[in-house]
Scaffold this motif. Structure first.
Motif, PDB file in Angstrom:
ATOM      1  N   LYS A  49      11.368  -6.197   2.883  1.00  0.00           N
ATOM      2  CA  LYS A  49      10.261  -5.249   2.728  1.00  0.00           C
ATOM      3  C   LYS A  49      10.783  -3.818   2.801  1.00  0.00           C
ATOM      4  N   HIS A  53      10.583  -0.732   0.002  1.00  0.00           N
ATOM      5  CA  HIS A  53      10.189   0.665   0.234  1.00  0.00           C
ATOM      6  C   HIS A  53      11.321   1.630  -0.141  1.00  0.00           C
TER       7      HIS A  53
ATOM      8  N   LYS B 117       5.825   4.207   0.162  1.00  0.00           N
ATOM      9  CA  LYS B 117       4.446   3.695   0.161  1.00  0.00           C
ATOM     10  C   LYS B 117       3.598   4.607  -0.723  1.00  0.00           C
ATOM     11  N   ASN B 172      -0.861   5.759   9.042  1.00  0.00           N
ATOM     12  CA  ASN B 172       0.248   5.739   8.094  1.00  0.00           C
ATOM     13  C   ASN B 172       1.599   5.791   8.807  1.00  0.00           C
ATOM     14  N   PHE B 175       5.618   1.401  11.021  1.00  0.00           N
ATOM     15  CA  PHE B 175       6.111   0.462  10.008  1.00  0.00           C
ATOM     16  C   PHE B 175       5.430  -0.881  10.263  1.00  0.00           C
ATOM     17  N   TYR B 176       4.785  -1.435   9.233  1.00  0.00           N
ATOM     18  CA  TYR B 176       4.120  -2.736   9.369  1.00  0.00           C
ATOM     19  C   TYR B 176       5.009  -3.790   8.726  1.00  0.00           C
ATOM     20  N   SER B 177       5.370  -4.815   9.495  1.00  0.00           N
ATOM     21  CA  SER B 177       6.267  -5.816   8.911  1.00  0.00           C
ATOM     22  C   SER B 177       5.511  -6.766   7.980  1.00  0.00           C
ATOM     23  N   ASP B 182      -0.033  -4.130   6.272  1.00  0.00           N
ATOM     24  CA  ASP B 182       0.380  -2.808   5.806  1.00  0.00           C
ATOM     25  C   ASP B 182      -0.697  -2.232   4.876  1.00  0.00           C
ATOM     26  N   TRP B 183      -1.091  -3.020   3.880  1.00  0.00           N
ATOM     27  CA  TRP B 183      -2.111  -2.543   2.933  1.00  0.00           C
ATOM     28  C   TRP B 183      -3.475  -2.437   3.592  1.00  0.00           C
ATOM     29  N   TRP B 186      -3.255   0.835   5.124  1.00  0.00           N
ATOM     30  CA  TRP B 186      -3.078   1.870   4.096  1.00  0.00           C
ATOM     31  C   TRP B 186      -4.454   2.336   3.627  1.00  0.00           C
TER      32      TRP B 186
END
Lengths: 227, 447
Positions: A49, A53, B117, B172, B175-177, B182-183, B186
């Motif tokens: 991931k 990015h 992102k 924001n 960090f989202y694993s 994450d979305w 977001w």
């Protein structure tokens, strides 16, 4: 309308929506573990991931439909291209593109392995069967149809059942041999075992499978026919 | 001198920088459309990929709109609070900080320095500096309001929206694993900005301008403002669910997102209705038409873009096929233009003449520029929409593959390039006009 009433509309409207939203957020966190196979989030997937990015892939490609729309969606790219296909495109984009180009980037071999692991994990997210155009490639059904093999047989292989069970001379020894399982158990019982093994054999060590309704049906039919 | 408070002057550099960034944003946008329409050679793609220019286009948008909002806030708050800004020095410091971060970030994108992102590419530690800038801003505005001890709904809505905006940006930072999570967050930034915090700011600024130019009773405006805010937040917060259909979240989001977001056009309709209502029942004669034209144009395009074009693809049955296609692009362009670009332009046309000491100004160039921009953007939206429908049908319904669909869409991107150039003419005209406003000729001054 009085100002007081207007203020109440504001306060109550906001609170209803906020409470509902936060409540569902808590529940989503609970369910997303299963829906995204969070237990499979290995360090390599997470490293992948970060690669995603690092090269800003998401400002050309969408993933889960989000991002930029300049290049194909990557949610199910693992189904479309497989590990080697993905690596090929990233290593030599100029060989795979025609009138719209993808940049050549200094992605290392390790980064590429991680990226593939990430995209494989992503392809397994249970996201209401989106995007529509890639559903025909779902590993359990699409490939089986293409090869003329029963979808249940493909599932048996892909879900890792061979790790413990044997069919004919292939497979592991931890669980019972399933070569003639269809003559011992009927379709309904097999389906029960697949949903919750302990409901049939309380002493068993088999983990419950987490299959969609259709996959469950395919796999149970395949096993019931092994007579 | 038409200013009631000298510290309102700090707004001017915000406006100037915002306007220049606006021009740059449109120039980069034309390059993006061109990249869809023609083949960019491999060597150039290797040096300057689409991803980099896209990041620049969207970050310029966010940066200039936010600088515009900040400038307008510094212009408006002294009049609402009836006191000078707490610290003009902090206002300038904050501007230097944010513009500095912006310039470094944009240059960094070109060299591949990015968080990766979409829309939130500004990398660590610049993203923390953005937070510092926002905190300085909120402190400065908050202290001004606090010291004045004068509560108004307009001011409260504006400040509430700004705090909400800053708060959401924090999601924001980590960090989202898990990609789905994450979305999920977001959208707490993006959706709750544009369909939450920014709407509060827009509603407050619009209400304030309408009070100023029509002189309708404040109590009436503030009452409807409460209802609008309530509807915006009622539909907007849970409406975030329309982004959660296909990201690996539970199925109930299809219901929640569908129902709440289907209601999202309502508060915008109410905004159109009351803008009309106030203008028709104004107590002052028309002091120049342009700000009125912009107020009405903004309300209508806000509804068309955010309301109607959003509604078209918000139901899950339709969104299943249109999600992540050019349909989204069409909606995004007209919604941002109608709701936030014209809002800023309207405010600039209200504030800049006062900052320059002009009681009335020659409106001909500005009016022409408004129509040029608006028509170009409306037609561009139609071109994106045709491309989007083609993509939806060829790629998603027929399943013929991504590039097959893109080949059919190329023609419409060539049209977008032409319309982009038209838009650019309108934008340059707006900016030049605002920076070189001339007094109205005596004959055209209305009594």
């Amino acid at each position: 309308m009085t100002t007081k009433l207007a203020r109440w509309i504001f306060v109550v409207g906001t609170l209803i929506s906020l409470v509902l939203f936060l409540g569902l957020t808590v529940d989503t966190h609970r369910q997303v573990e299963t829906l995204t196979n969070a237990s499979q989030l290995s360090p390599q997937v997470i490293a992948g991931k970060r690669v995603w990015h690092k090269y800003n892939c998401n400002d050309c490609h969408t993933i889960l439909g989000f991002g930029s729309y300049y290049a194909p969606d990557m949610t199910k790219v693992y189904w479309r291209r497989g590990a080697e296909g993905i690596k090929g495109v990233v290593r030599n984009p100029e060989k795979f593109t025609t009138w719209r180009k993808m940049p050549r980037q200094p992605v290392t071999d390790q980064e590429l392995e991680d990226l593939v692991a990430f995209l494989k994990w992503t392809s397994e997210i249970d996201n209401q069967a989106w995007p529509p155009q890639d559903q025909k490639l779902r590993p359990a059904t699409g490939r089986a149809v293409a090869l003329g093999v029963s979808p249940g047989a493909v599932l048996f292989q892909e879900k890792g059942c061979f790790a413990c069970h044997k069919i004919y001379e292939t497979g592991g020894l931890l669980g019972p041999d399933l070569t003639h399982v269809g003559s011992r158990l009927d379709y309904q019982t097999i389906e029960k075992v697949l949903i919750d093994p302990r409901s049939v054999n309380p002493q068993g060590t088999m983990p419950p499978t987490q299959l969609s309704h259709d996959d469950l049906d395919e796999l149970a039919r395949f096993l019931a026919n092994l007579k | 001198m038409l200013l009631n408070y000298t510290s309102q002057r700090v707004a001017y550099p915000y406006f100037v920088i915002a306007l220049l960034l606006f021009v740059l944003q449109v120039v980069v946008g034309i390059w993006l459309a061109l990249s869809y329409a023609v083949t960019i050679p491999q060597w150039l793609v290797d040096i300057l990929p689409f991803s980099t220019t896209r990041a620049i286009h969207t970050n310029l948008l966010v940066l200039w709109l936010l600088l515009g909002f900040m400038g307008t806030t510094y212009f408006m708050v002294p009049e609402e609070a009836e006191r000078e800004i707490y610290s003009p020095f902090l206002a300038y410091l904050q501007l230097v900080l944010l513009v500095g971060v912006g310039v470094v970030a944009l240059a960094g994108f070109v060299f591949g320095w990015t968080k990766g992102k979409p829309l939130l590419e500004i990398p660590f530690p610049l993203d923390y500096l953005v937070v510092v800038g926002a905190l300085i801003f909120l402190f400065n505005v908050g202290m001004t309001i606090l010291k004045a001890r004068r509560w108004t709904v307009v001011q409260g809505s504006l400040f509430g929206g700004l705090v909400f905006l800053a708060l959401m940006y924090l999601f924001n930072l980590p960090f989202y694993s898990n990609l789905s999570i994450d979305w999920y967050y977001w959208w707490w930034v993006i959706h709750l900005w544009v369909e939450g915090a920014w709407e509060l700011i827009a509603a407050a600024l619009t209400a304030w301008i309408l009070i100023k130019i029509t002189n309708v009773p404040r109590e009436l405006v503030e009452r409807w403002l409460y209802v609008e805010l309530g509807l915006f937040l009622f539909t907007g917060i849970a409406g975030t669910g329309h982004h959660y259909y296909w990201l690996g979240a539970p199925r109930y989001w299809l219901w929640v997102g569908g129902i709440f977001s289907a209601l999202e056009p309502l508060p915008i309709l109410l905004m159109i209705w009351d803008a009309w209502h106030y203008i028709r029942n104004r107590r002052d004669g028309l002091k120049g038409r342009l700000v009125f034209t912009l107020a009405v144009g903004m309300s209508i395009l806000h509804f068309v873009g955010a309301g109607f074009w959003g509604f078209l693809h918000t139901l899950p049955q339709i969104n299943y096929y249109t999600h992540g296609s050019q349909v989204t692009v069409a909606h995004g362009h007209i919604a941002f233009f109608g709701a936030y670009v014209l809002l800023n332009v309207m405010f600039f046309y209200y504030a800049i003449p006062k900052l320059k000491g002009l009681a009335e100004f020659d409106e001909r160039r500005g009016t022409l520029a408004f129509w040029c921009m608006s028509i170009a953007m409306a037609l561009m939206t139609l071109a994106f929409s045709v491309a989007g429908v083609l993509q939806t049908y060829i790629e998603r319904v027929m399943g013929l593959g991504y590039m097959t669909a893109q080949a059919q869409m190329r023609f419409w991107f060539a049209i977008v390039v032409v319309l982009g150039l038209t838009l650019l003419i309108g934008v340059v005209l707006t900016v030049v006009d605002l920076l070189t406003l001339r007094p109205a000729k005596a004959a055209t001054v209305s009594p």
